[in-house]
Design a protein around this motif. Structure first.
Motif, PDB file in Angstrom:
ATOM      1  N   TYR A 100       1.085  -0.886  -0.061  1.00  0.00           N
ATOM      2  CA  TYR A 100      -0.001   0.416   0.401  1.00  0.00           C
ATOM      3  C   TYR A 100       1.471   1.183   0.215  1.00  0.00           C
ATOM      4  N   VAL A 128      -3.986  -0.759  -3.869  1.00  0.00           N
ATOM      5  CA  VAL A 128      -3.066  -1.163  -3.210  1.00  0.00           C
ATOM      6  C   VAL A 128      -2.036  -0.817  -4.270  1.00  0.00           C
ATOM      7  N   ALA A 196      -4.434  -4.036   0.229  1.00  0.00           N
ATOM      8  CA  ALA A 196      -4.602  -2.660  -0.470  1.00  0.00           C
ATOM      9  C   ALA A 196      -6.095  -2.073   1.012  1.00  0.00           C
TER      10      ALA A 196
END
Length: 304
Positions: A100, A128, A196
């Protein structure tokens, strides 16, 4: 690798096979194919996908080969193209890596504000970075991946297209992958989702007022209060003030309706109205002489 749940229509099934190829085919090619699906050019979309698989020597499973052959046939393309695919029962490919950081969600919420409320069935949006290359001719990495989850009433191809266009308009380079709620995820998407983080779609609207009526809109699967517009708070446009060197007398309706009066003693050229030159009477016609004589008589009467 788990199967991705397919839809009933040709666009849905094309969208699903494109999801299966994520991480195996170039990102730009997948994005172009998704756009073709969204604008109902299924034949070009499946031909582009099959062409990338053939050119890159990307292996497919027997089941995937059968799906691609059926898609070629149903989109009125040549099913024989599937004979050129590299079919393997099993093969090994190193798993992709995701992260991330740095902030993969930066700017996405604001970029989606103009469109997210008009997209049906959007449940959540995550972002992400993929830090590993994908495809035979991969682009630059890290590559931002935006994962969108939609409900059963959403249409994946159109959602992917609209969100992709909104991000592009905001200058955000990303691959948009739309997945249906409850559908099986591929290994690629499970790895992406594990790193993510969600995008706060509700942050695009102001908080609800403590009193007074206000409408509420759905955004990202939750009810988001929207502050009503206060017309009294609207700021007028800024107008640049220019100081005049001399005060200007306002022109009344009576003055505007009256033509300027030319005094007999005034020089017409001095008023800037005409380019005055003495008139030679010997060059005038009889009609012009008569008009000139009438003018002289009128000027003489005004002087008296």
């Amino acid at each position: 690798m788990s199967d991705v749940a397919t839809g009933d229509g040709l666009p849905d099934r094309l969208h699903d096979i494109l999801l299966r190829m994520a991480g195996r085919v170039d990102d730009d090619a997948l994005t172009s194919a998704r756009e073709l699906v969204a604008i109902a050019e299924s034949d070009r979309a499946v031909e582009l996908l099959v062409g990338c698989l053939i050119a890159g020597g990307v292996p497919v499973t027997p089941a995937e080969n059968g799906q691609l052959r059926a898609l070629l046939d149903q989109s009125r393309s040549d099913p024989a193209l599937a004979d050129r695919l590299k079919v393997r029962d099993t093969w090994y490919a190193p798993p992709h890596r995701f992260s991330y950081e740095p902030d993969a969600g930066a700017g996405i919420g604001a970029a989606l504000a103009p469109v997210v409320d008009f997209l049906i069935g959007v449940q959540s949006v995550h972002a992400v970075w993929r830090v590993t290359p994908a495809g035979a001719t991969p682009g630059a990495v890290p590559q931002r991946v935006v994962l969108v989850e939609i409900g059963p009433d959403g249409f994946a191809p159109a959602t992917a297209y609209r969100i992709g266009q909104a991000l592009e308009a905001a200058g955000i380079r990303a691959v948009v992958e739309v997945l249906k709620t409850g559908a099986d995820r591929s290994d690629y998407h499970r790895l992406a989702a594990s790193d993510a983080k969600p995008i706060n779609l509700s942050g695009q609207h102001a908080a609800a007022p403590t009193s007074g009526g206000g409408r509420r809109a759905k955004s990202g699967g939750s009810v988001v209060p929207i502050k009503p517009v206060a017309h009294a708070e609207a700021k007028p446009d800024v107008v640049t003030q220019v100081e005049l060197a001399e005060p200007v007398e306002p022109v009344t309706a009576e003055k505007a309706a009256q033509p300027p009066v030319l005094e007999p003693s005034a020089d017409p050229s001095a008023l800037g109205l005409v380019d005055y030159k003495p008139i030679a009477e010997d060059k005038l016609s009889d009609v012009e002489r008569d008009l000139l004589r009438q003018l002289h008589e009128e000027l003489a009467q005004r002087e008296q």
